[in-house]
Enzyme design. Structure first.
Site, PDB file in Angstrom:
ATOM      1  NE  ARG A  92      -5.314  -0.575  -1.353  1.00 29.55           N
ATOM      2  CZ  ARG A  92      -6.457  -1.141  -1.370  1.00 29.55           C
ATOM      3  NH1 ARG A  92      -6.472  -2.683  -1.551  1.00 29.55           N
ATOM      4  NH2 ARG A  92      -7.346  -0.615  -1.077  1.00 29.55           N
ATOM      5  CG  HIS A 141      -1.822   0.966   1.433  1.00 33.76           C
ATOM      6  ND1 HIS A 141      -1.415   2.336   1.592  1.00 33.76           N
ATOM      7  CD2 HIS A 141      -3.292   1.086   1.573  1.00 33.76           C
ATOM      8  CE1 HIS A 141      -2.636   3.306   1.583  1.00 33.76           C
ATOM      9  NE2 HIS A 141      -3.633   2.380   1.659  1.00 33.76           N
ATOM     10  CG  ASP A 177      -5.853   9.519  -4.148  1.00 34.44           C
ATOM     11  OD1 ASP A 177      -5.759  10.892  -4.298  1.00 34.44           O
ATOM     12  OD2 ASP A 177      -6.689   9.050  -3.577  1.00 34.44           O
ATOM     13  CB  CYS A 181      -2.991  12.001  -1.697  1.00 36.26           C
ATOM     14  SG  CYS A 181      -3.728  10.384  -1.595  1.00 36.26           S
ATOM     15  CE1 TYR A 182      -3.830   6.491  -2.981  1.00 42.19           C
ATOM     16  CE2 TYR A 182      -1.753   5.985  -1.475  1.00 42.19           C
ATOM     17  CZ  TYR A 182      -2.992   5.916  -2.012  1.00 42.19           C
ATOM     18  OH  TYR A 182      -3.826   5.167  -1.205  1.00 42.19           O
ATOM     19  CG  HIS A 217      -6.802  14.704  -2.065  1.00 40.24           C
ATOM     20  ND1 HIS A 217      -7.668  14.283  -1.235  1.00 40.24           N
ATOM     21  CD2 HIS A 217      -6.277  13.675  -2.526  1.00 40.24           C
ATOM     22  CE1 HIS A 217      -7.862  13.068  -1.203  1.00 40.24           C
ATOM     23  NE2 HIS A 217      -7.133  12.511  -2.255  1.00 40.24           N
ATOM     24  CE  LYS A 223      -8.534   0.777  -4.481  1.00 41.01           C
ATOM     25  NZ  LYS A 223      -9.169   1.271  -3.189  1.00 41.01           N
ATOM     26  CG  ASP A 273      -8.912  11.090  -5.505  1.00 39.23           C
ATOM     27  OD1 ASP A 273      -9.758  10.132  -4.842  1.00 39.23           O
ATOM     28  OD2 ASP A 273      -8.426  10.673  -6.481  1.00 39.23           O
ATOM     29  CG  ASP A 298      -9.471  16.651   0.644  1.00 41.75           C
ATOM     30  OD1 ASP A 298     -10.113  15.681   0.093  1.00 41.75           O
ATOM     31  OD2 ASP A 298      -8.072  16.678   0.666  1.00 41.75           O
TER      32      ASP A 298
END
Lengths: 231, 380
Positions: free
Chosen positions: A95, A52, A101, A103-104, A166, A98, A156, A163
């Site tokens: 992951r 993760h 996003d 934030c990754y 993010h 998926k 995201d 937010d």
């Protein structure tokens, strides 16, 4: 004993910056984190769990602070994280299989500077001296084109609302993507207009490198707190 | 057996916002902004010792709160206190959690509390007889087995409600480790009961990862059990009277030869067959290729087969007919003495077939990458 990688990372960050890091404080922590690296190459929440992005960053960064990153299989880690950059979107997924996003952009892309440094310390001669091992331009494109809210703030993916979390990690990821190395080896890749350029961020602590230096210097000048309770 | 929010922005009629239909509980959305702060506030006042609440009120208030927001840790903690004091039946919390998960399948606090409750239940000697009120107490092993099965169901449902539900699968693994003790039986049962689920959720990486966990645990198990078996035999030869004690002590997990003899190579082959079938049926899912990679890797590294790696019958491979279908080949090759070294050859043929027949760009890319990986892997 099981610990949370997030807690370990926070604790290690604080302890190292404030000069209270002792081996006793983190006895067994590094070994536990290393046990959470699985067959995919990333790190899961507990041994046996799926790799993760969030846990992997926290685990690796904690190990870097504890100077134990070599407990990991860096090669399979590198293999895992590079496969998390999405071919079409340019951003990163948390992951396998998926969705991307924003934030990754930090949790995943932020691993490449850490791995780069670890491999360099090991004497790896094949490392680039100008770029991280991910597509820096593609990530910048994703963040700038897809992750900005017209009213300000970041998010995201298109369709999601903005937010602070993010906003923070999209910007952090953008900074990582724009700046390679430091000092003599510093190399910038800024997509779009020069105004897009952010200050570099420290890949371990995610605050500016100058702040890291100042914090460390400040606390080095303080007396080390004693373990005895105050009289 | 399920809770949910009914979108209803205004209270039109003077009636209760609670709707119960066919055992499903709904709450009209307009009332939440009144209800939630009300119960939240009441609980906080109690916690701050500003307003007393009796045990029944506490149970009701926390229950309401958690159905609206199960990540409210304080409410779960109040219930922990009630359980420890013997006022609240822990099984109720399992039910409440299950209900909350129908609406909030990821809720971290719900899963965390659930593990706490389960830990309390397995230390059953310390609990009052509240748990078995009126019923004959089931033998501990059966009770635990019942708990494990229920947890598998709860995890399965939650996993179905949210794709790649990390927390649900984490919990599932935890239950197997702490309640199921990773026995061979439990691992094999789980392998067969999740087979259908992953086939209908082919992009669920967490689901396939779970199967990797099961296979790896079996791998670890067979090694340890074989060692234990050998040791037991040695001990028994010296001390016949000890043997009986050990057998009784082993309980459900009897140390008999058949149980220990998990045909691991066969399991891994079945896994590979499953992957291949799914890859064929659902092109372009990275998870399936990852799973394939890892399964093949395991079949080479499993202790049961590694000793065979030396005796490779290369001629036998080259002569095998390529006219037969993939599954036919697998079955035929299985009869040959050296199973594991044939895996990659079969995989090469499979990849080539995929590459020549697929039309999905992702599928082609995965197949090419897999081929490259195979080459690297075999050269090691």
């Amino acid at each position: 004993a099981p610990i949370s990688h997030r807690s370990a990372y926070c604790a290690a960050s604080v302890a190292s910056l404030t000069n209270i890091l002792t081996p006793a404080l983190f006895a067994g922590t590094a070994e536990w984190i290393a046990r959470c690296q699985n067959w995919e190459g990333g790190i899961g929440g507990v041994p046996g769990m799926e790799a993760h992005g969030g846990y992997t960053f926290c685990g690796v960064a904690a190990l870097v602070i504890l100077k134990k990153e070599h407990l990991l299989n860096l090669r399979s880690l590198l293999h895992w994280v590079t496969r998390r950059q999405m071919r079409f979107e340019g951003g990163f997924q948390g992951r396998c299989n998926k969705l991307v996003d924003g934030c990754y952009s930090f949790w995943q892309a932020g691993l490449l500077p850490l791995i780069h440094r670890a491999l360099h310390a090991r004497g790896d001669t094949a490392l680039s001296m100008a770029h991280w091992m991910f597509d820096q331009s593609a990530l910048q494109e994703y963040i700038l084109l897809c992750c900005q809210c017209p009213a300000g703030g970041l998010l995201d993916k298109p369709g999601k609302s903005r937010d602070f979390y993010h906003t923070c990690y999209c910007l952090s990821g953008l900074a990582i993507a724009q700046h390679f190395g430091s000092g003599d080896l510093h190399h910038e890749v800024v997509l779009g207009v020069p105004e897009n350029r952010l200050q570099a961020t420290h890949p371990v602590y995610n605050i500016t490198p100058e702040k890291v230096v100042r914090a460390v210097m400040h606390f080095l000048q303080q007396p080390v707190p004693s373990l005895e309770p105050a009289a | 057996d399920e809770i949910g929010l009914i979108p209803c922005p205004e209270a039109r009629y003077n009636r209760s916002p609670i709707v119960l239909v066919e055992n499903k509980l709904g709450v009209e959305s307009w009332c939440v902004k009144f209800l939630l702060p009300y119960v939240h506030n009441k609980l906080l006042l109690y916690r701050q010792r500003k307003q007393w609440l009796n045990k029944d009120e506490l149970i009701d208030i926390t229950c309401t709160l958690l159905m609206l927001n199960p990540d409210f840790t304080t409410a779960w903690n109040v219930r922990k206190e009630l359980i420890l004091s013997g006022t609240l039946n822990p099984l109720k919390d399992l039910h409440l959690g299950k209900l909350a998960l129908t609406k909030f399948p990821k809720s971290p606090e719900t899963w965390i509390h659930r593990r706490w409750v389960l830990q309390q239940l397995i230390q059953e000697n310390s609990l009052p007889s509240l748990v078995t009120k009126g019923n004959l107490e089931a033998a501990p092993v059966e009770r635990i087995h019942g708990l494990v099965q229920e947890e598998m169901n709860v995890c399965s449902e939650a996993a179905g409600r949210y794709p790649s539900n990390y927390n649900a699968w984490s919990h599932r693994i935890w239950v197997l480790q702490h309640l199921g003790k990773l026995t061979v039986k439990v691992l094999l049962d789980e392998l067969s009961s999740t087979k259908y689920w992953v086939s209908t959720h082919v992009s669920d990486h967490s689901g396939f990862h779970y199967r990797q966990f099961l296979l790896k645990s079996l791998l670890g198990r067979t090694v340890t059990d074989n060692n234990v078996l050998v040791q037991n035999q040695m001990v028994n030869e010296q001390n016949p009277s000890l043997q009986k004690e050990e057998e009784e002590g082993a309980g459900a997990e009897a140390a008999c030869a058949e149980e220990q003899n998990v045909d691991l190579p066969r399991r891994l082959e079945e896994e590979l067959e499953l992957c291949t079938e799914l890859i064929d049926t659902y092109p372009g899912h990275e998870t399936l290729w990852c799973h394939s990679d890892e399964t093949l890797s395991n079949s080479h590294h499993s202790p049961a087969t590694s000793h065979m790696a030396q005796a490779m019958d290369v001629d036998g491979l080259n002569e095998s007919s390529s006219k037969q279908g993939y599954t036919q080949e697998t079955k035929r090759l299985k009869r040959a003495p050296v199973q594991d070294s044939l895996g990659p050859e079969v995989e090469y043929r499979f990849i080539d077939k995929v590459l020549s027949t697929c039309r999905d760009a992702d599928q082609a890319r995965f197949a090419t990458a897999y081929r490259k990986w195979l080459v690297t892997f075999l050269s090691q």
